[in-house]
Design a protein around this motif. Structure first.
Motif, short mmCIF file in Angstrom:
data_model
loop_
_atom_site.label_atom_id
_atom_site.label_comp_id
_atom_site.label_asym_id
_atom_site.label_seq_id
_atom_site.Cartn_x
_atom_site.Cartn_y
_atom_site.Cartn_z
N HIS A 224 0.84 -1.19 -0.05
CA HIS A 224 0.07 -0.28 -0.16
C HIS A 224 1.22 0.95 0.00
O HIS A 224 1.91 1.34 1.28
CB HIS A 224 -0.91 0.29 1.59
CG HIS A 224 -0.36 -0.03 2.30
ND1 HIS A 224 0.75 -1.12 3.21
CD2 HIS A 224 -0.35 0.82 3.64
CE1 HIS A 224 0.85 -0.82 4.40
NE2 HIS A 224 0.02 -0.12 4.38
N THR B 256 4.21 11.08 4.64
CA THR B 256 4.09 11.89 6.01
C THR B 256 2.68 12.28 5.62
O THR B 256 1.65 12.34 6.53
CB THR B 256 4.98 12.09 5.63
OG1 THR B 256 6.20 11.17 5.78
CG2 THR B 256 4.94 12.88 7.08
N ASP C 3 5.52 11.85 -6.61
CA ASP C 3 5.51 10.51 -6.91
C ASP C 3 5.23 10.15 -8.65
O ASP C 3 4.48 11.34 -8.79
CB ASP C 3 4.94 9.11 -6.08
CG ASP C 3 5.61 9.37 -4.81
OD1 ASP C 3 7.03 8.87 -5.19
OD2 ASP C 3 5.02 9.03 -3.93
N ARG D 175 9.95 8.88 -7.05
CA ARG D 175 9.67 10.28 -6.49
C ARG D 175 10.13 10.88 -8.28
O ARG D 175 11.13 10.36 -8.80
CB ARG D 175 10.38 10.09 -5.50
CG ARG D 175 10.71 10.54 -4.60
CD ARG D 175 9.38 10.37 -3.83
NE ARG D 175 9.11 12.04 -3.65
CZ ARG D 175 8.69 12.95 -2.45
NH1 ARG D 175 7.50 11.83 -1.61
NH2 ARG D 175 7.97 13.76 -2.42
N ARG E 259 13.11 8.86 4.35
CA ARG E 259 12.47 9.76 3.14
C ARG E 259 13.57 10.80 3.48
O ARG E 259 14.09 11.40 4.08
CB ARG E 259 11.64 10.33 2.77
CG ARG E 259 11.47 11.55 2.16
CD ARG E 259 9.62 11.56 1.99
NE ARG E 259 9.13 12.59 1.34
CZ ARG E 259 7.96 13.95 1.97
NH1 ARG E 259 7.29 12.22 2.05
NH2 ARG E 259 7.69 13.97 1.45
P1 AMP Z 1 6.85 9.46 3.85
O1 AMP Z 1 6.21 10.15 4.12
O2 AMP Z 1 8.38 8.86 4.83
O3 AMP Z 1 6.63 8.17 4.52
O4 AMP Z 1 7.21 8.89 2.52
C1 AMP Z 1 6.63 8.95 1.71
C2 AMP Z 1 7.49 8.09 0.23
O5 AMP Z 1 7.81 7.29 -0.20
C3 AMP Z 1 6.33 8.41 -1.10
O6 AMP Z 1 6.11 9.79 -1.60
C4 AMP Z 1 6.98 7.38 -2.55
O7 AMP Z 1 7.97 7.69 -2.62
C5 AMP Z 1 7.69 6.29 -0.77
N1 AMP Z 1 6.67 5.46 -0.97
C6 AMP Z 1 5.79 5.40 0.52
N2 AMP Z 1 4.98 3.63 -0.01
C7 AMP Z 1 5.44 3.40 -0.99
C8 AMP Z 1 5.01 1.73 -1.51
N3 AMP Z 1 4.08 0.91 -1.62
N4 AMP Z 1 5.30 1.80 -2.90
C9 AMP Z 1 6.42 2.99 -3.94
N5 AMP Z 1 6.66 3.93 -3.12
C10 AMP Z 1 6.35 4.14 -1.68
#
Ligand code: AMP
Ligand code: COA
Length: 635
Positions: free
Chosen positions: A387, A391, A478, A493, A504
């Motif tokens: 999924h 943040t 993304d 990203r 991140r």
């Molecule tokens: P964060 O805000 O630290 O939770 O990071 C969010 C970012 O992690 C997203 O914008 C995506 O680039 C990446 N991400 C989180 N979950 C996934 C997923 N299931 N598949 C691909 N990328 C993900």
């Protein structure tokens, strides 16, 4: 109702849909308005409703007769402890710690920074802030002093809550010197710091500034929760943006509670009394939403795990925890399973444990690579659910909603948009793209409840960073596409943000540190695919004229600088000197081209570049240095 019907309803009648979800929770006063816009023009959910997130997560379960149910299981292979707290225990401690904060002059709207490892007191601290309407800002324990200082300056907390140390595998990391240095660096000084002394490393307390947590808690009087507006802020959580300055994502109380409460059942397939485990850290959004608030809002038992997937003590730890606590739904970043797979490729250690309680395996935080997906499918024999969220949203944007309808899973896809998210794929010109066409993944406004209404004290940045590129649409940052069945594929990203072991990190932030080295004239940091961490940063350096320095010595110095300025979790381990960096004629470094080059993705050299030979020249240097020869098994 089927997923498709629920999803449609959430878009055609958002207010009706989210009113019903709100009715599934108790309120101090039910909101008279479901959705409207605030003075900034931002969409707000449940304005005028009265609630309190601590009351919803703790007190009301005691009042409803669940006081004796376990709320939190602290499982710490790091310290060899397992301690359970009932909802009644949690209320008692939370009310007392809240009283301690009040005694230090903390009230509604004041900020409290929490810089703590994975100990129960971190959860108590968050809930205690929520109880009195103080806004908590948890800072991940892996951040070095300058990062903590910049968050202290931005949030201006009255009080900082901390512990004497964290434990990383067998290493004890003293937190107090890091905190003292951060307070020294920060322009803003907190009134007090409360320190939880852990036996692994006692901190030296400064009589003017510091209090001992145990004595402070024992001397405090329990206080009751205060009614808050649904739109009052619950917390600020800083996340990396494209510049060096982190963004303070603000979360409110009402929408957050409704969204997370619903998500526990609809997405994670658990309900009151079930055991839920998110093996993340309270310093990240996953920890906020699914170690603390979500499971407790729903009356589940949440596992707080202070350990690692491997070497604490071995790659069977996950299976042991699932067995010991009868975990029903488990959520972790794919990188953690890659670490397990590396040590136990045939998953033999699992055979030693009874993991029959486990109904669903959830993964998020980074792309789920297909080899890891197949490994999990083969060895777990239960649905493996990727999924996708971030943040800013606070909960899933796309998921296979097992509590509504388990749909076919497709490797590489986090399935379909969650109700409330009107997801579109847009091209650079703002045109909506069709199946198979890759573009920016955006959400048509409004974001559903739980989404963030602003960036802390910088609404302009909120608008600029997220809403300006495609007016009326939230820019997730993304890139991706949808297939013929509408399944969403997130390809990574499209901005200057990297994902390193589910953490991140902004390349801009790393570049600021690297560029500070006296030998470096200019630099570009790009993420390179890595079989374990997903991505790792690589620094490309241009030296100042006349500088004569051993590249290896320079690399070591830069590694130390990043560890001490940002933190070790950035995994900055490679920096290579190049002759030139590709730039546009106006002087902008072409990071996107570099990103594609290092990942072996075909790139088109833009006509604006000052010399088309520069990128192949860098590629040749990286091959010579062995940076690009690492085979990647990321499918
Ligand atoms: P964060 O805000 O630290 O939770 O990071 C969010 C970012 O992690 C997203 O914008 C995506 O680039 C990446 N991400 C989180 N979950 C996934 C997923 N299931 N598949 C691909 N990328 C993900
Ligand atoms: N405090 C201090 N240091 C920390 C830290 C913390 N909380 N977290 C990580 N570090 C340090 C590590 O000790 C390591 O230091 P070293 O270079 O001195 O060895 C360095 O940062 C790199 O850490 P990491 O890349 O995280 O590797 P790891 O081997 O420590 O852990 C995982 C591997 C998979 C357990 C870990 O990366 C992880 O849990 N990732 C998932 C993150 C997550 O939950 N994201 C949210 C989405 S689900």
């Amino acid at each position: 109702m089927s997923y498709a019907e629920i999803y449609q309803r959430s878009l055609t009648d958002p207010e009706g849909f989210w009113r019903e979800r709100a009715e599934e929770l108790p309120w101090i006063e039910f909101p008279p308005t479901i959705l409207d816009q605030d003075d900034n023009g931002a969409w707000r959910w449940y304005r005028g409703g009265k609630t309190n997130s601590c009351w919803l997560a703790v007190d009301r379960h005691v009042d409803e007769g669940r006081g004796a149910q376990t709320a939190l299981i602290y499982d710490s292979p790091a310290t060899d402890q397992q301690i359970s707290y009932t909802y009644a225990d949690l209320r008692e401690r939370t009310a007392r710690v809240a009283g301690g904060l009040v005694a230090l002059g903390v009230g509604k709207g004041d900020r409290v920074v929490i810089y703590m490892p994975m100990v129960p007191e971190a959860v108590v601290a968050m809930l205690a802030c929520a109880r009195i309407g103080a806004i908590h800002s948890v800072v991940f324990g892996g951040f070095a002093s300058p990062e903590l200082a910049s968050r202290i300056d931005d949030a201006r907390p009255k009080v900082i809550l901390t512990a004497s140390c964290g434990i990383e595998f067998a290493n004890v990391i003293p937190y107090k010197p890091l905190l003292d240095e951060a307070v020294r660096l920060a322009r803003y000084k907190p009134d007090k710091c409360v320190v939880l002394q852990r036996p692994q490393c006692l901190a030296e307390l400064n009589a003017d500034q510091d209090l001992d947590w145990v004595r402070w808690e024992a001397a405090s009087e329990a206080v009751d929760y205060v009614p808050l507006d649904a739109t009052d802020p619950l917390y600020i959580l800083y996340t990396s943006g494209t510049t060096g300055k982190p963004k303070g994502v603000v979360r409110d109380n009402g929408g957050h509670a409704v969204a997370l409460h619903w998500s526990m059942q609809a997405i994670y397939g658990v309900d009151t009394g079930d055991v839920f485990w998110a093996a993340s850290d309270v310093g990240w959004v996953v920890g906020h939403s699914y170690i603390v608030y979500g499971p407790l809002f729903r009356g589940c038992t949440s596992v707080l795990f202070e350990g690692k997937p491997v070497r604490t003590p071995d790659a069977g730890t996950f299976w042991r925890v699932i067995q010991d606590h009868k975990v029903a739904s488990f959520f972790v970043a794919p990188t953690a399973f890659r670490a397990v797979k590396k040590e136990d490729p045939d998953c033999k250690l699992k055979r030693q444990y009874d993991v029959s309680s486990l109904r669903y395996q959830f993964v998020a935080g980074e792309r789920l690579d297909t080899p890891t997906y197949h490994w999990l499918k083969e060895h777990l024999g239960i649905p493996v659910i990727d999924h996708w969220w971030q943040t800013e949203t606070g909960w899933s944007i796309c998921a296979n909603m097992v509590g509504i309808e388990l749909m076919e899973t497709k490797p590489g896809s986090p399935t379909l948009p969650v109700p409330g998210y009107d997801l579109r794929i847009l091209g650079e010109d703002g045109r909506e793209l069709g199946p198979g066409e890759e573009g920016a993944v955006v959400i048509k406004d409004p974001l559903p409840p739980g989404g963030f209404p602003t960036v802390w004290e910088d609404h302009e940045r909120f608008v600029e960073s997220y809403w300006a590129a495609y007016p009326g649409f939230y820019l997730t940052g993304d890139g991706g596409y949808r297939d013929e069945d509408g399944y969403v594929y997130i390809m990574g990203r499209i901005d200057d943000v990297m994902n390193v072991a589910g953490h991140r990190i902004s390349t801009g932030e790393l570049e600021e540190v690297v560029a500070n080295h006296p030998a470096v004239a200019e630099c570009a940091v790009v993420g390179v695919a890595d079989p374990d961490k997903g991505q790792v940063p690589l620094g490309l350096l241009l030296l100042k004229d006349g500088v004569n320095i051993d590249p290896q010595a320079l690399e070591s110095e830069l590694i130390q600088m990043v560890r001490q300025t940002i933190g070790p979790f950035a995994n900055f381990k490679r920096a290579v000197v190049v002759k030139r960096l590709p730039k546009t004629r106006s002087g902008k470094i072409l990071r996107q081209v570099l990103r594609k080059m290092v990942d072996g993705i075909p790139y088109v050299t833009p006509s604006t570049i000052d010399d088309p030979d520069i990128v192949p020249e860098i590629e040749a240097i990286l091959r010579q240095e062995g940076v690009l020869s690492t085979p990647s098994d990321l499918g």
